[in-house]
Structures are given as C-alpha cells and as structure tokens.
Design a protein around this motif. Structure first.
Motif, PDB file in Angstrom:
ATOM      1  N   LEU A  23       1.002  -1.050  -0.006  1.00  0.00           N
ATOM      2  CA  LEU A  23       0.067   0.096  -0.152  1.00  0.00           C
ATOM      3  C   LEU A  23       0.873   1.259   0.164  1.00  0.00           C
ATOM      4  O   LEU A  23       1.717   1.317   0.706  1.00  0.00           O
ATOM      5  CB  LEU A  23      -0.975   0.023   1.201  1.00  0.00           C
ATOM      6  CG  LEU A  23      -1.797   1.281   1.308  1.00  0.00           C
ATOM      7  CD1 LEU A  23      -3.087   0.864   0.337  1.00  0.00           C
ATOM      8  CD2 LEU A  23      -2.544   1.260   2.668  1.00  0.00           C
ATOM      9  N   SER A  64      -6.862  -5.195   3.060  1.00  0.00           N
ATOM     10  CA  SER A  64      -8.204  -4.877   3.628  1.00  0.00           C
ATOM     11  C   SER A  64      -8.493  -5.351   5.076  1.00  0.00           C
ATOM     12  O   SER A  64      -8.477  -6.460   5.328  1.00  0.00           O
ATOM     13  CB  SER A  64      -9.047  -5.127   2.630  1.00  0.00           C
ATOM     14  OG  SER A  64     -10.501  -4.701   3.109  1.00  0.00           O
ATOM     15  N   ILE A  82      -7.463   0.035   6.784  1.00  0.00           N
ATOM     16  CA  ILE A  82      -7.424  -0.039   5.491  1.00  0.00           C
ATOM     17  C   ILE A  82      -8.659  -0.638   4.802  1.00  0.00           C
ATOM     18  O   ILE A  82      -9.239  -1.687   5.156  1.00  0.00           O
ATOM     19  CB  ILE A  82      -6.291  -0.900   4.946  1.00  0.00           C
ATOM     20  CG1 ILE A  82      -4.960  -0.484   5.580  1.00  0.00           C
ATOM     21  CG2 ILE A  82      -6.098  -1.032   3.412  1.00  0.00           C
ATOM     22  CD1 ILE A  82      -4.763   0.889   5.167  1.00  0.00           C
ATOM     23  N   ASN A  85      -6.900  -0.906  -1.662  1.00  0.00           N
ATOM     24  CA  ASN A  85      -5.467  -0.649  -2.153  1.00  0.00           C
ATOM     25  C   ASN A  85      -5.258   0.625  -2.655  1.00  0.00           C
ATOM     26  O   ASN A  85      -4.132   0.933  -3.173  1.00  0.00           O
ATOM     27  CB  ASN A  85      -4.946  -1.942  -2.845  1.00  0.00           C
ATOM     28  CG  ASN A  85      -4.622  -3.089  -2.069  1.00  0.00           C
ATOM     29  OD1 ASN A  85      -5.238  -4.084  -2.228  1.00  0.00           O
ATOM     30  ND2 ASN A  85      -3.371  -3.021  -1.301  1.00  0.00           N
TER      31      ASN A  85
END
Length: 245
Positions: A23, A64, A82, A85
């Motif tokens: 990321l 995620s 998160i 992405n």
C-alpha cells in the motif's frame, strides 16, 4: 470429503496472500499541507513497521481490514483502517497550533545583506584607501599620477585596509555557515537538544565551500550521516567542561 476440505483451505490461504499487497501513500501536515518526513507507519495487524522518505511517501504491506498507526514527534498519532489498496493521503495534526512560518536567524539580514552593510560601514577599506585610482586628472592639466593613491597602497594604513577586508571576508563566510547550519534547523534534522546539540554542531560544523555548494537534500544527508557517527562516538566528541579560574 478430505479432498474438498483441503481445497477450501487452499482457496482461503490463497485469497489471504493475494490480498497482502503493498500500500502506498503520502503524509501531509494538515495545517500547512506540506509533506512530512520521518513518520513511523506501523501495521498493528501484522506487526510490520516502516518510515516514509524525505518526500513524505511510504510503501507498506497491508490488506483490507489492517490498521495502520502513523506517529511522529510533535504530531498527534493517527490510526487508519485499510478499506482497499487505493493510495492514501494522510493529514496529521500538530500537537500545538502552528503559527505562520517564520525563519529565525541570529540576524534579520542575510549574509549578503550583512556584508553589504559592513562595506558601507567600513567604506574606507573598500573605497579610495583600497582601490584608489593611480591616475588622477586636474582641470586643464589632463591625466597624471595620484601621489595619494600610491601612498595609501604602500603605507601602513593601506596595509591595514587590506587586512580589514580579509577579516570582513572571513566573517562573511562564517555568517553564511551560521545562516544555514543554525540550531533550529540542525535540531529539527537530528532531534538533538541542549548540550548534545551544541556538541554535535561544534564537532561537525561544515566548511564554507560545503555550505555553499550542497543542495538541501545533500545538506540534510550530510547532517544525518554525521549524526550516526556522533551517536556512535558521542562520549569521545562531547565538549570538555570549562575550567574555573
């Protein structure tokens, strides 16, 4: 039955690994919108931790659902969960209200301005006493040799003017170094304070040529490389205490 169970576990494992991607993102100061460097990014889900670079950019393995914690001195920590992405833009809030940026130096004048002011103050060292025309002219008599200019060039007073110019030039070079290699700037780069900062600046004061020729990135890199040496040998490089009279 066992074959089907093994296949399901394989799909779950593959899915988890496929989601563990890198990321990217950039960290900003929320007040000024400027990029912030040396921010610690910690994925508290996986335990991975990295720092962003001098441009404020970072890359970290995350998927995620992972939680990232951003920390830096003088800023409130920021936690982000998160979702996907997509690259992140993180805006960190300072611990104190940031005033409008003002660069503080020992003097409000730049080294060049101080040099110009010094030349005006000691104008004799840069005027006729220093560079007096050897050719002079009188009304109706044409050009001739200036006895005063020759005398000033050869006299003790003329030599003193040359020495004064050397002193002024040396002071100017030191002012250039002080203007760039100042306590506020070096303290921000190194994180050192008080006597340790004084000791570091005394030991690793750069020369005039280095100060004038290095760009900002090179100058900061030089300070950080010297910091590594200082931290390894700080006992050796500590200032000696002043002896009492």
């Amino acid at each position: 039955m066992k074959t089907g169970l093994f296949f399901c576990l394989f799909l779950i494992t593959f899915k988890c690994f496929s989601q563990d991607k890198t990321l990217a993102g950039i960290v900003f100061d929320k007040e000024s919108n400027e990029r912030i460097a040396t921010v610690s990014i910690h994925n508290i889900t996986t335990g991975i931790a990295v720092y962003n670079n001098l441009k404020g950019e970072f890359n970290i393995k995350a998927k995620s659902g992972d939680k990232l914690v951003f920390t830096r001195q003088d800023f409130h920590p920021d936690t982000v969960k998160i979702q996907n992405n997509t690259p992140l833009a993180i805006y960190m809030v300072r611990l104190a209200i940031q005033l409008k940026e003002v660069t503080v130096h020992d003097s409000l004048l730049t080294p060049e301005e101080r040099l110009a002011a010094t030349k005006v103050e000691y104008n004799k060292a840069y005027g006729s006493l220093a560079y007096g025309d050897f050719l002079s002219s009188s009304p109706g008599e044409g050009g001739g040799i200036s006895i005063d200019a020759i005398y000033n060039a050869l006299s003790r007073e003329g030599r003193n003017a040359a020495h004064l110019r050397e002193i002024i030039e040396h002071d100017y070079e030191q002012n250039v170094i002080d203007y760039r290699f100042n306590r506020n700037f070096v303290g921000d780069v190194t994180g050192l304070k008080g006597e340790r900062l004084t000791s570091f600046m005394f030991r690793y004061r750069p020369g005039y040529y280095t100060t004038k020729t290095l760009n900002d990135y090179e100058f900061i890199s030089m300070i950080r490389n010297n910091l590594k040496r200082f931290l390894r040998n700080q006992r050796t490089y500590s200032l000696q205490p002043l002896l009492g009279k």
